[in-house]
Structure formats: C-alpha cells, structure tokens
Design an enzyme around this catalytic site. Sequence first.
Site, PDB file in Angstrom:
ATOM      1  N   ARG A 299     -48.280 107.074  27.616  1.00 21.67           N
ATOM      2  CA  ARG A 299     -49.376 106.774  26.683  1.00 21.67           C
ATOM      3  C   ARG A 299     -49.239 105.356  26.111  1.00 21.67           C
ATOM      4  O   ARG A 299     -49.457 105.118  24.913  1.00 21.67           O
ATOM      5  CB  ARG A 299     -49.414 107.770  25.517  1.00 21.67           C
ATOM      6  CG  ARG A 299     -49.414 109.206  25.906  1.00 21.67           C
ATOM      7  CD  ARG A 299     -50.737 109.699  26.424  1.00 21.67           C
ATOM      8  NE  ARG A 299     -50.670 111.134  26.593  1.00 21.67           N
ATOM      9  CZ  ARG A 299     -50.314 111.725  27.745  1.00 21.67           C
ATOM     10  NH1 ARG A 299     -50.026 111.007  28.811  1.00 21.67           N
ATOM     11  NH2 ARG A 299     -50.253 113.025  27.826  1.00 21.67           N
TER      12      ARG A 299
ATOM     13  N   SER B  91     -54.890 114.109  21.166  1.00 15.76           N
ATOM     14  CA  SER B  91     -53.526 114.273  20.643  1.00 15.76           C
ATOM     15  C   SER B  91     -53.262 113.163  19.636  1.00 15.76           C
ATOM     16  O   SER B  91     -53.490 111.995  19.935  1.00 15.76           O
ATOM     17  CB  SER B  91     -52.499 114.150  21.756  1.00 15.76           C
ATOM     18  OG  SER B  91     -52.756 115.097  22.751  1.00 15.76           O
TER      19      SER B  91
ATOM     20  N   GLU C 192     -50.324 108.367  18.239  1.00 20.36           N
ATOM     21  CA  GLU C 192     -50.876 107.893  19.510  1.00 20.36           C
ATOM     22  C   GLU C 192     -52.070 106.939  19.305  1.00 20.36           C
ATOM     23  O   GLU C 192     -52.126 105.893  19.945  1.00 20.36           O
ATOM     24  CB  GLU C 192     -51.295 109.119  20.345  1.00 20.36           C
ATOM     25  CG  GLU C 192     -51.233 108.885  21.825  1.00 20.36           C
ATOM     26  CD  GLU C 192     -51.569 110.144  22.611  1.00 20.36           C
ATOM     27  OE1 GLU C 192     -50.667 110.929  22.898  1.00 20.36           O
ATOM     28  OE2 GLU C 192     -52.748 110.327  22.948  1.00 20.36           O
TER      29      GLU C 192
HETATM   30  P1  NAP Z   1     -49.683 122.302  26.303  1.00 20.59           P
HETATM   31  O1  NAP Z   1     -50.049 122.853  27.639  1.00 20.59           O
HETATM   32  O2  NAP Z   1     -49.858 123.114  25.085  1.00 20.59           O
HETATM   33  O3  NAP Z   1     -48.198 121.765  26.346  1.00 20.59           O
HETATM   34  C1  NAP Z   1     -47.614 121.104  25.234  1.00 20.59           C
HETATM   35  C2  NAP Z   1     -46.886 119.868  25.728  1.00 20.59           C
HETATM   36  O4  NAP Z   1     -45.870 120.242  26.603  1.00 20.59           O
HETATM   37  C3  NAP Z   1     -47.834 118.969  26.471  1.00 20.59           C
HETATM   38  O5  NAP Z   1     -48.180 117.919  25.613  1.00 20.59           O
HETATM   39  C4  NAP Z   1     -47.091 118.561  27.726  1.00 20.59           C
HETATM   40  O6  NAP Z   1     -46.623 117.229  27.704  1.00 20.59           O
HETATM   41  C5  NAP Z   1     -45.860 119.427  27.747  1.00 20.59           C
HETATM   42  N1  NAP Z   1     -45.893 120.246  28.977  1.00 20.59           N
HETATM   43  C6  NAP Z   1     -46.546 121.404  29.176  1.00 20.59           C
HETATM   44  N2  NAP Z   1     -46.316 121.874  30.404  1.00 20.59           N
HETATM   45  C7  NAP Z   1     -45.475 120.996  31.007  1.00 20.59           C
HETATM   46  C8  NAP Z   1     -44.876 120.941  32.285  1.00 20.59           C
HETATM   47  N3  NAP Z   1     -45.095 121.887  33.212  1.00 20.59           N
HETATM   48  N4  NAP Z   1     -44.084 119.880  32.574  1.00 20.59           N
HETATM   49  C9  NAP Z   1     -43.882 118.919  31.656  1.00 20.59           C
HETATM   50  N5  NAP Z   1     -44.418 118.914  30.425  1.00 20.59           N
HETATM   51  C10 NAP Z   1     -45.208 119.948  30.101  1.00 20.59           C
HETATM   52  O7  NAP Z   1     -50.456 120.910  26.124  1.00 20.59           O
HETATM   53  P2  NAP Z   1     -51.933 120.634  25.588  1.00 20.59           P
HETATM   54  O8  NAP Z   1     -51.825 120.054  24.258  1.00 20.59           O
HETATM   55  O9  NAP Z   1     -52.838 121.791  25.809  1.00 20.59           O
HETATM   56  O10 NAP Z   1     -52.369 119.462  26.543  1.00 20.59           O
HETATM   57  C11 NAP Z   1     -52.474 119.648  27.935  1.00 20.59           C
HETATM   58  C12 NAP Z   1     -52.390 118.297  28.617  1.00 20.59           C
HETATM   59  O11 NAP Z   1     -53.461 117.446  28.230  1.00 20.59           O
HETATM   60  C13 NAP Z   1     -51.114 117.560  28.287  1.00 20.59           C
HETATM   61  O12 NAP Z   1     -50.685 116.881  29.443  1.00 20.59           O
HETATM   62  C14 NAP Z   1     -51.540 116.627  27.205  1.00 20.59           C
HETATM   63  O13 NAP Z   1     -50.723 115.474  27.137  1.00 20.59           O
HETATM   64  C15 NAP Z   1     -52.954 116.285  27.620  1.00 20.59           C
HETATM   65  N6  NAP Z   1     -53.764 115.895  26.481  1.00 20.59           N
HETATM   66  C16 NAP Z   1     -53.740 114.622  26.061  1.00 20.59           C
HETATM   67  C17 NAP Z   1     -54.492 114.265  24.957  1.00 20.59           C
HETATM   68  C18 NAP Z   1     -54.483 112.858  24.443  1.00 20.59           C
HETATM   69  O14 NAP Z   1     -55.241 112.547  23.552  1.00 20.59           O
HETATM   70  N7  NAP Z   1     -53.610 112.028  24.901  1.00 20.59           N
HETATM   71  C19 NAP Z   1     -55.278 115.196  24.303  1.00 20.59           C
HETATM   72  C20 NAP Z   1     -55.244 116.491  24.739  1.00 20.59           C
HETATM   73  C21 NAP Z   1     -54.481 116.838  25.840  1.00 20.59           C
HETATM   74  P3  NAP Z   1     -47.445 115.921  28.205  1.00 20.59           P
HETATM   75  O15 NAP Z   1     -48.325 115.568  27.056  1.00 20.59           O
HETATM   76  O16 NAP Z   1     -46.383 114.926  28.434  1.00 20.59           O
HETATM   77  O17 NAP Z   1     -48.224 116.275  29.426  1.00 20.59           O
END
Ligand code: NAP
Length: 335
Positions: free
Chosen positions: A163, A235, A331
Amino acid sequence: MLLADYSLLRHNTFGFDARARYAMHIDSVDAAAALATDTRIANMPQLVLGGGSNVVLTRDFDGVALIVAIAGKRVIGEDDDAWLIEAGAGENWHDFVAWTLAQGMPGLENLALIPGTVGAAPIQNIGAYGLEMGERFERLSAVELATGERVEFDRAACAFGYRDSFFKRAGRGRFMITSVVFRLPKVWTPRAGYADVARALEGAANPDAQAIFDAVVAVRRAKLPDWTVLGNAGSFFKNPVVSAAAFETLKQCEPGVVSYPQADGHVKLAAGWLIDQCGWKGRGIGGAAVHDRQALVLVNRGGATGAQVLELAEAIKRDVLARFDVELEMEPVTL
Ligand code: NAP
C-alpha cells in the site's frame, strides 16, 4: 475553466463538505502540462484529486483542487507473454477492470470494486485478496506540476511497497499521473486463496476470471460499506508487519491473534482483529465511527468532520498500542 469556491463533497468518498478556493477539471495531458505556466494559479497550493477515495479532508483547502478527468482505455500492444493496456488516469478503476475482462484479458479481477480511479491506483499500490496492482504494472506517464515536464515512471521508479509507492513519499504532491500501462499475462492463473473468495466460489471446480471477479464483488458488497451510502475511505489502517520474535511474545499473551506468516519470516497481523479486540467495532466519536461489519473501515455516519475521523483514529491507535504493543499506521493521506 477555473471554478471558485468549489465544494469537494462529491470528490471525497468520506463525504466531507470541505471547499476548495479554486478547482479545475484536467481532461488532457496538455491541460496538465499547461498548469505550470498558468499565472492564475501560480504560487497557489495544489491538491490533485482522483476519486478522493484515499484522502481525509480535515479542513477547507486554500488553493486549487486539480480534479483528474483524463479518459480513454485501449490495448497498445502485446508480446509473447502479455498484453499491454493503457488507461487514462481519470477512468473509474472498477469499470476499467470490468472492461479488461470483456476484452478477454484477465489478471485484475481480484481488484474489482475498489473505489477510485486508474490514476490513483499506483499511488497506494492498491491490493486485495492476494493481488497487488504493482504485479500487473508496466509503466505510467505523469506531469511534474512545478515544471510541466512529462515524465515516465517504470516499475522500479515507482518503488511499490505494501500500500505504498514513491508517490506517497518523496514524490508526494509533485506529480499528476496522467495514464497507466498494465501488463496482463496471457497465461492466466487464478488467485482464489483468500478465505472469503474461496467460500464464495465454493462449488466452482475451475473458476475462470469472471467467476473470481463476481466472487470478489459479492464479498465486498456483503462486507464493505458502499461509500455512496455510508462515507468511508476503505481500509483505514495498514496491516502491521512484525518480527517473528515480536509475534512470539504477542502470541504468549494473545493466543488467538490473527496472523499471516510472510515469506521473509515476518508476520502480518490483521489490524481489523486488533481493533475489534479493543472493543471499537461499531463505536465512534461524533459522526465518525468504526464500521460494524469490518473494524478496519472508519465511516462517516453523517455529519462527521475529518478532524473527528482523525481523533477516532488516534484513540484506536492508542488502545491498540497499549494492549498489543503494536503501532498502527494510517493508510489514507490527510489534508
Ligand atoms: P479479511 O479477509 O477479513 O482478512 C483480514 C486481513 O488478513 C486482510 O487485510 C488480509 O491482508 C489478511 N489475509 C486474509 N487472508 C489472507 C491470506 N490467505 N493470506 C494472507 N493474508 C490474508 O480482509 P478484508 O478486510 O475483508 O479485506 C479483503 C481484502 O481486500 C484484503 O486483501 C484487503 O487488504 C483488501 N481491502 C483493501 C482495502 C483498502 O482500502 N486498501 C479496503 C478493503 C479491502 P491484506 O490486506 O494484506 O490482503
């Protein structure tokens, strides 16, 4: 056209009614390059806005907001391994991802439904469900605001991180990204390892890119607030990455800590879990609150100010530090 006393309400996904002293819509590279010699805005602070999906506006802006509206998307070439696709910085990110699939050129489907524009994607190297934009990036074109010079950045020059990029660090505020070229590999392999996506795909033996796209859209719609209904900037905190030793210490006191080991031996912690454990889910300060379905997202429940969001963020950071000895990093960028 130079617009005076311009509301940024429609240009930030938190939905803060901050105003800019002036605003201009920039719809071509020539218009971007001409800014440097425009005497009407000389010496005025400038704020480049794409979709406004990664910014916290804490006050009115006494300068000129530059709203990037450069359109266009086309296939510009191919080699043995990949197609090269170029898109204008003002294109809506999600529509662009859908368009690449419609061309039969998959590779970006995990990044479906991320709010914002193509030009904003490299700034924080958007990522979701196991894919980062930087993995599909070839190069970008930008204009240096101070000089009007047109500059190309390859992947190394962008210094992509988690990010993160050059444009959030040394390059912050200096450039307007005008277009981005993506490299989409001809040999496609699915990335369906994240639990939510895998669950949504259950039953599909060999999911294609469209199935992954549909799964990601369904998961995001179920879990993440729609900013047009409930203002937010996705996020709000990065997932902290700690050393193996620090993780072992933490795990002794918190055996249930949600964690993901990294290839380099570090351990990634789920910031949302840490925040939830501190009891913040659904709670807030004024109109600013932690989303009740996803603790990593701060929302504007109505009438919140950017200052309240920052106050809430500070309170969360204090609690997480006190309980877990882990420092959360924001972020979005703050004005
Ligand atoms: P989630 O599935 O509830 O998981 C929580 C965190 O654990 C995520 O942020 C993800 O990290 C990590 N994670 C989950 N499964 C993983 C795996 N198999 N291997 C490695 N890391 C794992 O996450 P969520 O909040 O619903 O979001 C889902 C994805 O969308 C994530 O990748 C998240 O980063 C992305 N997202 C990004 C934003 C943004 O504004 N940047 C907003 C919403 C969602 P990572 O974040 O490193 O992937």
